[in-house]
Design a protein around this motif. Structure first.
Motif, mmCIF file in Angstrom:
data_model
loop_
_atom_site.group_PDB
_atom_site.id
_atom_site.type_symbol
_atom_site.label_atom_id
_atom_site.label_comp_id
_atom_site.label_asym_id
_atom_site.label_seq_id
_atom_site.Cartn_x
_atom_site.Cartn_y
_atom_site.Cartn_z
ATOM 1 N N ARG A 15 24.779 -73.084 -10.233
ATOM 2 C CA ARG A 15 23.363 -72.729 -10.062
ATOM 3 C C ARG A 15 23.139 -72.237 -8.639
ATOM 4 N N PHE A 16 22.412 -71.134 -8.509
ATOM 5 C CA PHE A 16 22.010 -70.608 -7.203
ATOM 6 C C PHE A 16 20.500 -70.772 -7.084
ATOM 7 N N TRP A 17 20.052 -71.460 -6.030
ATOM 8 C CA TRP A 17 18.625 -71.650 -5.853
ATOM 9 C C TRP A 17 18.084 -70.756 -4.737
ATOM 10 N N ASP A 18 16.773 -70.610 -4.740
ATOM 11 C CA ASP A 18 16.077 -69.748 -3.786
ATOM 12 C C ASP A 18 16.518 -68.296 -3.927
ATOM 13 N N THR A 19 16.718 -67.863 -5.183
ATOM 14 C CA THR A 19 16.964 -66.444 -5.430
ATOM 15 C C THR A 19 15.651 -65.674 -5.233
ATOM 16 N N PRO A 20 15.711 -64.367 -4.973
ATOM 17 C CA PRO A 20 14.484 -63.605 -4.696
ATOM 18 C C PRO A 20 13.482 -63.698 -5.847
ATOM 19 N N GLY A 21 12.212 -63.898 -5.499
ATOM 20 C CA GLY A 21 11.172 -63.945 -6.503
ATOM 21 C C GLY A 21 10.328 -62.679 -6.547
ATOM 22 N N TRP A 22 10.454 -61.860 -5.519
ATOM 23 C CA TRP A 22 9.638 -60.638 -5.433
ATOM 24 C C TRP A 22 10.348 -59.641 -4.533
ATOM 25 N N PRO A 23 10.241 -58.348 -4.785
ATOM 26 C CA PRO A 23 9.555 -57.743 -5.921
ATOM 27 C C PRO A 23 10.250 -58.030 -7.252
ATOM 28 N N VAL A 24 9.529 -57.800 -8.332
ATOM 29 C CA VAL A 24 10.037 -58.147 -9.656
ATOM 30 C C VAL A 24 11.366 -57.457 -9.935
ATOM 31 N N ARG A 25 11.495 -56.207 -9.542
ATOM 32 C CA ARG A 25 12.744 -55.479 -9.778
ATOM 33 C C ARG A 25 13.924 -56.159 -9.091
ATOM 34 N N ALA A 26 13.700 -56.646 -7.881
ATOM 35 C CA ALA A 26 14.767 -57.337 -7.159
ATOM 36 C C ALA A 26 15.124 -58.648 -7.854
ATOM 37 N N ARG A 27 14.107 -59.394 -8.268
ATOM 38 C CA ARG A 27 14.334 -60.656 -8.962
ATOM 39 C C ARG A 27 15.179 -60.446 -10.212
ATOM 40 N N GLU A 28 14.824 -59.427 -10.986
ATOM 41 C CA GLU A 28 15.533 -59.205 -12.240
ATOM 42 C C GLU A 28 16.919 -58.612 -12.013
ATOM 43 N N ASN A 29 17.100 -57.861 -10.936
ATOM 44 C CA ASN A 29 18.442 -57.393 -10.586
ATOM 45 C C ASN A 29 19.362 -58.574 -10.287
ATOM 46 N N VAL A 30 18.841 -59.536 -9.558
ATOM 47 C CA VAL A 30 19.649 -60.726 -9.234
ATOM 48 C C VAL A 30 19.953 -61.524 -10.501
ATOM 49 N N TRP A 31 18.951 -61.717 -11.347
ATOM 50 C CA TRP A 31 19.185 -62.449 -12.597
ATOM 51 C C TRP A 31 20.246 -61.752 -13.449
ATOM 52 N N THR A 32 20.168 -60.431 -13.529
ATOM 53 C CA THR A 32 21.156 -59.678 -14.305
ATOM 54 C C THR A 32 22.552 -59.857 -13.737
ATOM 55 N N GLU A 33 22.662 -59.766 -12.418
ATOM 56 C CA GLU A 33 23.966 -59.946 -11.772
ATOM 57 C C GLU A 33 24.523 -61.336 -12.048
ATOM 58 N N LEU A 34 23.671 -62.352 -11.940
ATOM 59 C CA LEU A 34 24.128 -63.721 -12.166
ATOM 60 C C LEU A 34 24.627 -63.912 -13.594
ATOM 61 N N LEU A 35 23.895 -63.395 -14.558
ATOM 62 C CA LEU A 35 24.330 -63.536 -15.953
ATOM 63 C C LEU A 35 25.635 -62.783 -16.188
ATOM 64 N N ASN A 36 25.737 -61.583 -15.632
ATOM 65 C CA ASN A 36 26.968 -60.800 -15.798
ATOM 66 C C ASN A 36 28.166 -61.478 -15.160
ATOM 67 N N ASP A 37 27.929 -62.211 -14.086
ATOM 68 C CA ASP A 37 29.022 -62.869 -13.360
ATOM 69 C C ASP A 37 29.337 -64.257 -13.915
ATOM 70 N N GLY A 38 28.557 -64.718 -14.890
ATOM 71 C CA GLY A 38 28.876 -65.981 -15.544
ATOM 72 C C GLY A 38 28.150 -67.195 -15.026
ATOM 73 N N ALA A 39 27.081 -67.001 -14.223
ATOM 74 C CA ALA A 39 26.311 -68.163 -13.764
ATOM 75 C C ALA A 39 25.694 -68.875 -14.967
ATOM 76 N N ASP A 40 25.560 -70.187 -14.868
ATOM 77 C CA ASP A 40 25.123 -70.991 -16.002
ATOM 78 C C ASP A 40 23.616 -71.188 -16.053
ATOM 79 N N TRP A 41 22.943 -71.102 -14.912
ATOM 80 C CA TRP A 41 21.511 -71.373 -14.854
ATOM 81 C C TRP A 41 20.796 -70.269 -14.099
ATOM 82 N N LEU A 42 19.616 -69.878 -14.606
ATOM 83 C CA LEU A 42 18.703 -69.050 -13.834
ATOM 84 C C LEU A 42 17.691 -69.972 -13.180
ATOM 85 N N ASN A 43 17.690 -69.996 -11.868
ATOM 86 C CA ASN A 43 16.742 -70.813 -11.118
ATOM 87 C C ASN A 43 15.440 -70.018 -11.006
#
Length: 306
Positions: A268-296
Protein backbone atom coordinates in the motif's frame (compact mmCIF):
# COMPACT_ATOMS: atom_id res chain seq x y z
CA UNK A 1 -40.92 -30.24 7.70
CA UNK A 2 -42.59 -27.41 9.60
CA UNK A 3 -40.30 -24.83 7.94
CA UNK A 4 -41.02 -26.33 4.52
CA UNK A 5 -44.78 -26.23 5.10
CA UNK A 6 -44.65 -22.62 6.32
CA UNK A 7 -42.65 -21.34 3.36
CA UNK A 8 -44.79 -23.28 0.89
CA UNK A 9 -47.93 -21.64 2.32
CA UNK A 10 -46.36 -18.17 2.15
CA UNK A 11 -45.24 -18.75 -1.44
CA UNK A 12 -48.73 -19.85 -2.52
CA UNK A 13 -50.32 -16.74 -0.98
CA UNK A 14 -47.64 -14.57 -2.58
CA UNK A 15 -48.22 -16.01 -6.06
CA UNK A 16 -52.00 -15.84 -5.75
CA UNK A 17 -51.82 -12.14 -4.88
CA UNK A 18 -49.47 -11.38 -7.76
CA UNK A 19 -51.39 -13.48 -10.28
CA UNK A 20 -54.38 -11.13 -10.08
CA UNK A 21 -52.35 -8.60 -12.11
CA UNK A 22 -51.45 -9.10 -15.81
CA UNK A 23 -47.76 -8.28 -16.34
CA UNK A 24 -44.35 -8.86 -14.77
CA UNK A 25 -44.04 -5.24 -13.63
CA UNK A 26 -47.39 -5.49 -11.90
CA UNK A 27 -46.34 -8.76 -10.29
CA UNK A 28 -43.23 -7.07 -8.95
CA UNK A 29 -45.21 -4.11 -7.62
CA UNK A 30 -47.74 -6.37 -5.94
CA UNK A 31 -45.11 -8.60 -4.37
CA UNK A 32 -42.97 -5.71 -3.10
CA UNK A 33 -46.01 -4.02 -1.54
CA UNK A 34 -46.95 -7.30 0.17
CA UNK A 35 -43.91 -7.03 2.50
CA UNK A 36 -43.46 -10.77 2.11
CA UNK A 37 -40.72 -12.36 4.18
CA UNK A 38 -39.57 -14.06 0.98
CA UNK A 39 -38.18 -10.72 -0.24
CA UNK A 40 -35.48 -10.39 2.41
CA UNK A 41 -32.81 -12.52 4.01
CA UNK A 42 -30.63 -12.19 7.14
CA UNK A 43 -27.48 -11.04 5.35
CA UNK A 44 -28.98 -8.50 2.93
CA UNK A 45 -27.32 -5.58 4.74
CA UNK A 46 -24.74 -5.28 1.93
CA UNK A 47 -26.65 -6.89 -0.91
CA UNK A 48 -25.31 -6.13 -4.42
CA UNK A 49 -22.23 -4.34 -3.02
CA UNK A 50 -19.03 -5.59 -4.66
CA UNK A 51 -15.98 -5.38 -2.35
CA UNK A 52 -12.97 -3.52 -3.70
CA UNK A 53 -9.40 -3.31 -2.42
CA UNK A 54 -9.64 0.36 -1.53
CA UNK A 55 -8.34 1.77 1.74
CA UNK A 56 -10.40 4.56 3.29
CA UNK A 57 -7.65 6.91 4.44
CA UNK A 58 -8.69 8.88 7.54
CA UNK A 59 -12.04 7.11 7.43
CA UNK A 60 -13.29 8.94 10.55
CA UNK A 61 -13.41 12.15 8.47
CA UNK A 62 -16.38 10.78 6.53
CA UNK A 63 -19.79 12.25 7.22
CA UNK A 64 -20.70 8.71 8.30
CA UNK A 65 -17.53 6.77 9.22
CA UNK A 66 -17.30 3.06 8.40
CA UNK A 67 -20.79 2.78 6.87
CA UNK A 68 -19.99 5.07 3.93
CA UNK A 69 -16.96 2.93 3.13
CA UNK A 70 -18.94 -0.31 3.33
CA UNK A 71 -21.71 1.14 1.14
CA UNK A 72 -19.13 1.68 -1.62
CA UNK A 73 -17.52 -1.73 -1.24
CA UNK A 74 -14.39 -0.36 0.44
CA UNK A 75 -12.63 -3.24 2.20
CA UNK A 76 -10.25 -1.29 4.45
CA UNK A 77 -10.79 1.57 6.90
CA UNK A 78 -8.45 3.54 9.14
CA UNK A 79 -8.98 5.09 12.57
CA UNK A 80 -6.51 7.37 14.36
CA UNK A 81 -6.73 6.36 18.02
CA UNK A 82 -5.72 8.37 21.10
CA UNK A 83 -5.64 6.80 24.56
CA UNK A 84 -6.49 9.60 26.99
CA UNK A 85 -7.80 9.27 30.56
CA UNK A 86 -8.69 5.62 30.10
CA UNK A 87 -10.65 6.04 26.83
CA UNK A 88 -9.75 5.41 23.18
CA UNK A 89 -10.80 8.50 21.22
CA UNK A 90 -10.75 8.83 17.43
CA UNK A 91 -9.51 11.90 15.57
CA UNK A 92 -6.69 13.23 13.41
CA UNK A 93 -5.30 15.51 16.11
CA UNK A 94 -6.12 16.35 19.70
CA UNK A 95 -8.07 19.48 18.72
CA UNK A 96 -10.45 17.26 16.73
CA UNK A 97 -11.33 14.92 19.61
CA UNK A 98 -14.79 14.93 21.19
CA UNK A 99 -16.13 12.92 24.15
CA UNK A 100 -18.55 10.84 22.08
CA UNK A 101 -16.36 10.01 19.06
CA UNK A 102 -14.60 6.97 20.43
CA UNK A 103 -13.09 3.82 18.95
CA UNK A 104 -15.96 1.95 20.55
CA UNK A 105 -18.80 4.11 19.21
CA UNK A 106 -17.48 4.80 15.69
CA UNK A 107 -16.06 1.37 14.88
CA UNK A 108 -16.26 -1.50 17.33
CA UNK A 109 -19.96 -1.37 18.18
CA UNK A 110 -21.19 -0.99 14.58
CA UNK A 111 -18.76 -3.64 13.33
CA UNK A 112 -20.03 -6.06 15.96
CA UNK A 113 -23.65 -5.34 15.07
CA UNK A 114 -22.99 -5.76 11.35
CA UNK A 115 -21.14 -9.03 11.77
CA UNK A 116 -23.85 -10.41 14.03
CA UNK A 117 -26.31 -9.70 11.20
CA UNK A 118 -24.03 -11.37 8.67
CA UNK A 119 -23.62 -14.40 10.95
CA UNK A 120 -27.13 -15.25 12.13
CA UNK A 121 -27.50 -18.01 14.68
CA UNK A 122 -30.17 -20.43 13.49
CA UNK A 123 -30.73 -24.00 12.35
CA UNK A 124 -29.08 -23.32 9.00
CA UNK A 125 -25.81 -22.03 10.49
CA UNK A 126 -25.36 -24.41 13.40
CA UNK A 127 -22.52 -26.22 11.59
CA UNK A 128 -20.71 -23.11 10.35
CA UNK A 129 -16.94 -23.36 10.84
CA UNK A 130 -15.96 -19.80 9.90
CA UNK A 131 -17.39 -16.31 10.24
CA UNK A 132 -18.73 -14.26 7.35
CA UNK A 133 -17.29 -10.84 6.69
CA UNK A 134 -19.42 -7.73 6.06
CA UNK A 135 -20.00 -8.26 2.32
CA UNK A 136 -22.91 -10.42 1.24
CA UNK A 137 -21.51 -10.85 -2.29
CA UNK A 138 -18.17 -12.16 -0.95
CA UNK A 139 -18.67 -13.54 2.53
CA UNK A 140 -15.07 -14.74 2.91
CA UNK A 141 -13.69 -11.23 2.32
CA UNK A 142 -12.70 -9.65 5.65
CA UNK A 143 -12.89 -6.03 6.65
CA UNK A 144 -9.39 -4.63 7.19
CA UNK A 145 -9.25 -2.25 10.16
CA UNK A 146 -6.11 -0.14 10.52
CA UNK A 147 -5.64 1.29 13.99
CA UNK A 148 -3.26 4.23 13.77
CA UNK A 149 -2.04 4.67 17.34
CA UNK A 150 -1.32 8.36 17.95
CA UNK A 151 -0.44 8.16 21.64
CA UNK A 152 2.43 6.10 23.06
CA UNK A 153 2.19 2.66 21.50
CA UNK A 154 3.11 0.67 24.59
CA UNK A 155 0.38 2.46 26.55
CA UNK A 156 -2.21 2.31 23.75
CA UNK A 157 -1.88 -1.32 22.63
CA UNK A 158 -3.27 -2.94 25.85
CA UNK A 159 -6.56 -0.97 25.83
CA UNK A 160 -6.93 -1.61 22.09
CA UNK A 161 -6.57 -5.34 22.73
CA UNK A 162 -9.10 -5.11 25.53
CA UNK A 163 -11.56 -3.16 23.38
CA UNK A 164 -11.41 -5.91 20.74
CA UNK A 165 -12.54 -8.58 23.20
CA UNK A 166 -16.19 -8.80 21.99
CA UNK A 167 -14.99 -9.40 18.42
CA UNK A 168 -12.43 -11.88 19.71
CA UNK A 169 -14.97 -13.80 21.77
CA UNK A 170 -17.30 -14.05 18.77
CA UNK A 171 -14.53 -15.50 16.60
CA UNK A 172 -14.54 -12.51 14.26
CA UNK A 173 -10.81 -11.66 14.37
CA UNK A 174 -8.20 -12.98 11.94
CA UNK A 175 -5.72 -14.81 14.16
CA UNK A 176 -2.20 -16.27 13.91
CA UNK A 177 -1.88 -19.33 16.11
CA UNK A 178 0.09 -22.58 16.00
CA UNK A 179 1.96 -21.45 12.90
CA UNK A 180 -1.15 -20.70 10.85
CA UNK A 181 -3.05 -17.53 10.01
CA UNK A 182 -6.78 -18.20 10.27
CA UNK A 183 -8.65 -15.55 8.32
CA UNK A 184 -11.91 -14.30 9.79
CA UNK A 185 -14.36 -11.41 9.40
CA UNK A 186 -12.02 -8.60 10.53
CA UNK A 187 -8.26 -8.24 10.17
CA UNK A 188 -6.92 -5.65 12.63
CA UNK A 189 -3.59 -4.01 11.80
CA UNK A 190 -1.73 -1.58 14.01
CA UNK A 191 0.11 1.33 12.43
CA UNK A 192 1.46 4.71 13.53
CA UNK A 193 3.00 4.29 17.02
CA UNK A 194 2.01 0.63 17.28
CA UNK A 195 4.94 -1.18 18.96
CA UNK A 196 6.32 -4.00 16.82
CA UNK A 197 7.61 -5.84 19.89
CA UNK A 198 4.16 -5.76 21.44
CA UNK A 199 2.60 -7.24 18.30
CA UNK A 200 5.15 -10.02 17.84
CA UNK A 201 4.76 -10.98 21.51
CA UNK A 202 1.03 -11.66 21.13
CA UNK A 203 0.18 -15.35 21.39
CA UNK A 204 -2.20 -15.91 19.76
CA UNK A 205 -1.85 -12.83 17.56
CA UNK A 206 -5.05 -11.10 16.45
CA UNK A 207 -3.62 -7.62 15.92
CA UNK A 208 -0.99 -7.38 13.20
CA UNK A 209 1.61 -4.79 12.17
CA UNK A 210 1.74 -2.43 9.20
CA UNK A 211 5.29 -3.08 7.96
CA UNK A 212 7.54 -0.43 6.39
CA UNK A 213 7.27 -1.15 2.67
CA UNK A 214 10.41 0.81 1.82
CA UNK A 215 12.68 -1.24 4.10
CA UNK A 216 11.40 -4.80 3.98
CA UNK A 217 14.74 -6.11 2.73
CA UNK A 218 16.39 -5.16 6.01
CA UNK A 219 13.83 -6.97 8.14
CA UNK A 220 12.27 -10.32 8.98
CA UNK A 221 8.69 -9.35 8.23
CA UNK A 222 6.31 -11.92 6.78
CA UNK A 223 2.54 -12.24 6.44
CA UNK A 224 2.15 -13.75 9.93
CA UNK A 225 3.29 -10.42 11.39
CA UNK A 226 2.31 -8.00 8.63
CA UNK A 227 -0.48 -8.73 6.15
CA UNK A 228 0.33 -5.36 4.58
CA UNK A 229 3.29 -3.03 4.24
CA UNK A 230 2.91 0.68 3.58
CA UNK A 231 5.01 3.66 2.61
CA UNK A 232 4.68 7.37 1.82
CA UNK A 233 4.29 7.84 -1.92
CA UNK A 234 5.78 11.32 -2.03
CA UNK A 235 9.03 10.60 -0.22
CA UNK A 236 9.72 7.19 -1.75
CA UNK A 237 8.40 7.47 -5.32
CA UNK A 238 7.84 11.19 -5.80
CA UNK A 239 5.95 11.09 -9.09
CA UNK A 240 3.25 13.79 -9.19
CA UNK A 241 1.02 11.91 -11.63
CA UNK A 242 1.54 14.55 -14.32
CA UNK A 243 3.06 13.13 -17.48
CA UNK A 244 4.69 9.72 -17.17
CA UNK A 245 6.84 8.32 -14.35
CA UNK A 246 10.54 7.99 -15.04
CA UNK A 247 12.02 4.54 -15.45
CA UNK A 248 13.59 4.89 -12.01
CA UNK A 249 10.25 5.80 -10.42
CA UNK A 250 8.45 2.87 -12.07
CA UNK A 251 11.24 0.49 -11.09
CA UNK A 252 10.98 1.71 -7.50
CA UNK A 253 7.23 1.02 -7.42
CA UNK A 254 7.62 -2.44 -8.92
CA UNK A 255 10.58 -3.37 -6.72
CA UNK A 256 8.76 -2.45 -3.52
CA UNK A 257 5.64 -4.35 -4.57
CA UNK A 258 7.63 -7.42 -5.59
CA UNK A 259 9.61 -7.37 -2.33
CA UNK A 260 6.33 -7.43 -0.42
CA UNK A 261 4.75 -10.14 -2.53
CA UNK A 262 7.72 -12.49 -2.12
CA UNK A 263 6.98 -12.38 1.62
CA UNK A 264 3.24 -12.90 1.19
CA UNK A 265 2.61 -9.26 2.14
CA UNK A 266 0.29 -6.83 0.35
CA UNK A 267 1.57 -3.40 -0.70
CA UNK A 268 0.00 0.00 0.00
CA UNK A 269 1.22 3.50 -0.88
CA UNK A 270 -0.29 6.32 1.16
CA UNK A 271 -0.49 10.04 0.49
CA UNK A 272 -0.79 9.52 -3.25
CA UNK A 273 -1.82 12.67 -5.20
CA UNK A 274 -5.45 13.64 -4.75
CA UNK A 275 -5.54 16.52 -7.23
CA UNK A 276 -5.74 17.27 -10.06
CA UNK A 277 -8.07 14.39 -10.87
CA UNK A 278 -6.06 13.39 -13.94
CA UNK A 279 -2.92 13.06 -11.84
CA UNK A 280 -4.73 11.04 -9.18
CA UNK A 281 -6.10 8.61 -11.73
CA UNK A 282 -2.75 8.33 -13.52
CA UNK A 283 -1.18 7.22 -10.25
CA UNK A 284 -4.01 4.77 -9.53
CA UNK A 285 -3.63 3.29 -13.01
CA UNK A 286 0.12 2.91 -12.58
CA UNK A 287 -0.31 1.24 -9.19
CA UNK A 288 -2.83 -1.27 -10.51
CA UNK A 289 -0.67 -2.02 -13.55
CA UNK A 290 2.35 -2.57 -11.31
CA UNK A 291 0.49 -4.96 -9.01
CA UNK A 292 -0.22 -2.81 -5.94
CA UNK A 293 -2.83 -4.43 -3.71
CA UNK A 294 -4.59 -1.36 -2.30
CA UNK A 295 -5.69 2.02 -3.62
CA UNK A 296 -5.27 4.49 -0.78
CA UNK A 297 -8.13 6.98 -1.24
CA UNK A 298 -9.67 10.06 0.31
CA UNK A 299 -12.39 10.34 -2.35
CA UNK A 300 -14.09 6.98 -1.93
CA UNK A 301 -16.78 7.58 -4.53
CA UNK A 302 -14.16 8.34 -7.18
CA UNK A 303 -12.05 5.35 -6.17
CA UNK A 304 -15.01 2.95 -6.21
CA UNK A 305 -16.05 4.15 -9.68
CA UNK A 306 -12.46 3.99 -10.93
Amino acid sequence: MLWHTFFAAVAVAWIQQAASTPGVDQWITALVSSNSSLLSWPTHFTQDIVPKQIHSHNDYWREVPLLTALSLGVQSVEADVWFINGTLFVGHEEAALTPNRTFESLYLQPIMQILDMMNPRNNFTSNATSANGPFDTASTTPLQLLVDMKTDGNATLPPVLQALQPLRSAGYLTTFMNGTVQSSAVTVIGTGNTPLEGITALQPRDVFFDAPLASLNSSNFDHTISPIASTDWGSVVGWSGIGNPTDAQRNMIQTLINDAHTRGIQARFWDTPGWPVRARENVWTELLNDGADWLNADDLVAASRF
